[in-house]
Design a protein around this motif. Structure first.
Motif, PDB file in Angstrom:
ATOM      1  N   SER A 111      -2.759  22.158  53.180  1.00 46.22           N
ATOM      2  CA  SER A 111      -2.205  23.516  53.186  1.00 46.22           C
ATOM      3  C   SER A 111      -1.737  23.901  51.785  1.00 46.22           C
ATOM      4  O   SER A 111      -1.387  23.048  50.972  1.00 46.22           O
ATOM      5  CB  SER A 111      -1.027  23.610  54.161  1.00 46.22           C
ATOM      6  OG  SER A 111      -1.410  23.239  55.459  1.00 46.22           O
ATOM      7  N   GLN A 122       2.938  22.052  62.830  1.00 45.86           N
ATOM      8  CA  GLN A 122       4.145  22.627  62.273  1.00 45.86           C
ATOM      9  C   GLN A 122       5.382  22.245  63.085  1.00 45.86           C
ATOM     10  O   GLN A 122       6.440  21.926  62.518  1.00 45.86           O
ATOM     11  CB  GLN A 122       4.021  24.147  62.220  1.00 45.86           C
ATOM     12  CG  GLN A 122       2.921  24.635  61.290  1.00 45.86           C
ATOM     13  CD  GLN A 122       2.828  26.149  61.307  1.00 45.86           C
ATOM     14  OE1 GLN A 122       3.819  26.845  61.103  1.00 45.86           O
ATOM     15  NE2 GLN A 122       1.638  26.678  61.575  1.00 45.86           N
ATOM     16  N   TYR A 167       1.057  26.131  49.738  1.00 43.01           N
ATOM     17  CA  TYR A 167       2.316  26.864  49.815  1.00 43.01           C
ATOM     18  C   TYR A 167       2.187  28.252  49.196  1.00 43.01           C
ATOM     19  O   TYR A 167       2.893  29.179  49.581  1.00 43.01           O
ATOM     20  CB  TYR A 167       3.406  26.076  49.091  1.00 43.01           C
ATOM     21  CG  TYR A 167       4.745  26.770  49.062  1.00 43.01           C
ATOM     22  CD1 TYR A 167       5.570  26.762  50.179  1.00 43.01           C
ATOM     23  CD2 TYR A 167       5.197  27.415  47.912  1.00 43.01           C
ATOM     24  CE1 TYR A 167       6.805  27.392  50.162  1.00 43.01           C
ATOM     25  CE2 TYR A 167       6.425  28.045  47.885  1.00 43.01           C
ATOM     26  CZ  TYR A 167       7.224  28.033  49.016  1.00 43.01           C
ATOM     27  OH  TYR A 167       8.445  28.664  48.995  1.00 43.01           O
ATOM     28  N   LYS A 225       6.503  27.246  57.259  1.00 42.99           N
ATOM     29  CA  LYS A 225       6.213  26.710  55.930  1.00 42.99           C
ATOM     30  C   LYS A 225       7.476  26.337  55.159  1.00 42.99           C
ATOM     31  O   LYS A 225       7.506  25.352  54.422  1.00 42.99           O
ATOM     32  CB  LYS A 225       5.402  27.744  55.144  1.00 42.99           C
ATOM     33  CG  LYS A 225       5.113  27.365  53.716  1.00 42.99           C
ATOM     34  CD  LYS A 225       4.070  28.269  53.105  1.00 42.99           C
ATOM     35  CE  LYS A 225       4.524  29.705  52.956  1.00 42.99           C
ATOM     36  NZ  LYS A 225       3.527  30.534  52.242  1.00 42.99           N
ATOM     37  N   TRP A 274       9.666  22.787  54.536  1.00 41.37           N
ATOM     38  CA  TRP A 274       9.367  21.702  53.609  1.00 41.37           C
ATOM     39  C   TRP A 274      10.631  21.206  52.900  1.00 41.37           C
ATOM     40  O   TRP A 274      10.810  20.001  52.679  1.00 41.37           O
ATOM     41  CB  TRP A 274       8.343  22.149  52.564  1.00 41.37           C
ATOM     42  CG  TRP A 274       8.882  23.162  51.601  1.00 41.37           C
ATOM     43  CD1 TRP A 274       8.849  24.522  51.727  1.00 41.37           C
ATOM     44  CD2 TRP A 274       9.561  22.905  50.365  1.00 41.37           C
ATOM     45  NE1 TRP A 274       9.458  25.127  50.655  1.00 41.37           N
ATOM     46  CE2 TRP A 274       9.906  24.158  49.808  1.00 41.37           C
ATOM     47  CE3 TRP A 274       9.905  21.744  49.689  1.00 41.37           C
ATOM     48  CZ2 TRP A 274      10.572  24.289  48.600  1.00 41.37           C
ATOM     49  CZ3 TRP A 274      10.583  21.872  48.472  1.00 41.37           C
ATOM     50  CH2 TRP A 274      10.904  23.137  47.951  1.00 41.37           C
ATOM     51  N   VAL A 314       1.884  30.305  57.063  1.00 46.44           N
ATOM     52  CA  VAL A 314       2.263  29.229  57.974  1.00 46.44           C
ATOM     53  C   VAL A 314       3.659  29.541  58.493  1.00 46.44           C
ATOM     54  O   VAL A 314       4.579  29.763  57.713  1.00 46.44           O
ATOM     55  CB  VAL A 314       2.240  27.866  57.255  1.00 46.44           C
ATOM     56  CG1 VAL A 314       2.697  26.753  58.198  1.00 46.44           C
ATOM     57  CG2 VAL A 314       0.842  27.575  56.731  1.00 46.44           C
ATOM     58  N   GLU A 371       1.892  18.865  55.723  1.00 44.86           N
ATOM     59  CA  GLU A 371       1.166  19.984  55.116  1.00 44.86           C
ATOM     60  C   GLU A 371       0.334  19.503  53.924  1.00 44.86           C
ATOM     61  O   GLU A 371      -0.770  20.000  53.679  1.00 44.86           O
ATOM     62  CB  GLU A 371       2.139  21.078  54.686  1.00 44.86           C
ATOM     63  CG  GLU A 371       2.871  21.756  55.841  1.00 44.86           C
ATOM     64  CD  GLU A 371       1.916  22.380  56.841  1.00 44.86           C
ATOM     65  OE1 GLU A 371       0.878  22.946  56.430  1.00 44.86           O
ATOM     66  OE2 GLU A 371       2.194  22.295  58.052  1.00 44.86           O
TER      67      GLU A 371
END
Length: 226
Positions: free
Chosen positions: A26, A8, A28, A38, A41, A35, A21
């Protein structure tokens, strides 16, 4: 919370969160596996686009002299990206089309179309610029269109879900188009939407909105864990 933190941090520092990701598998939309970074992104997609857009911009202004023709390239990019989101949509892996730079580029491309539409080679108008002489009907029509887009976006917030194929095949792209039209209406001097956008609370939030977006998720995750 620290599971996968190295990946990350690498994604956040190199603006590659979305693809890292995706490669890791992973999700979302999985609420059970939070995460920490997250939401980076979207920043990753922006920064990746910023690397290539200057070259495309030079191509636009070199090939086309009329501003409406300069929109052809970003409009084409938006159309291809929206098509790819719908075409590559997989109900078992929606994260791929949501995170992909290729499949989630249409918002940025439509924003560029608004910029080309609004600006000219010799002048740039702002909400504080003197309004050009136009009929009352035209101004009223712009306001009606703006409020319709705003109402449609609010409805979409409640109607579109991550479990619906329509969200990815048409919905997200349609919302991006509505936002582009709404911004264009907001830029019209003297309109009710423009005046509303100048309200102090909205300006305060607006000038900080992206910072709030980037920070709210990790703070929310840590606070929930605590």
């Amino acid at each position: 919370l620290l599971v996968g933190i190295g990946r990350q941090v690498l994604g956040a520092l190199t603006f590659s969160t979305n693809w890292l990701e995706i490669a890791h598998g992973s999700s979302y939309f999985a609420a059970t596996t939070p995460v920490l970074f997250k939401n980076f992104w979207s920043l990753a997609i922006e920064e990746q686009f910023y690397l290539v857009w200057p070259l495309i911009f030079l191509l636009c202004v070199t090939l086309f002299k009329r501003r409406w023709m300069r929109m052809l390239i970003p409009l084409t990019l938006a159309g291809i990206s929206a098509f790819l989101m719908g075409y590559l949509f997989d109900p078992d892996n929606t994260t791929r089309v949501y995170f992909g730079t290729d499949t989630h580029l249409f918002g940025l491309a439509l924003g560029i179309c608004v910029a080309f539409l609004w600006s000219t080679s010799d002048s740039v108008q702002t909400p504080n610029s003197p309004a050009k002489s136009s009929g009352k009907f035209g101004k009223a029509l712009v306001q009606v269109i703006g409020f319709i887009c705003l109402a449609a976006l609010i409805a979409a917030m409640f109607l579109l879900t991550d479990a619906s194929p329509y969200t990815f095949r048409e919905g997200i792209a349609a919302c991006s188009l509505l936002v582009a039209i709404l911004i264009w209406c907001l830029l019209k001097p003297g309109s009710l939407l423009a005046k509303a956008g100048e309200l102090r609370p909205l300006k305060y939030i607006g000038t900080r909105s992206y910072g709030l977006y980037l920070w709210h998720w990790p703070i929310f995750i840590v606070a929930t864990a605590l």
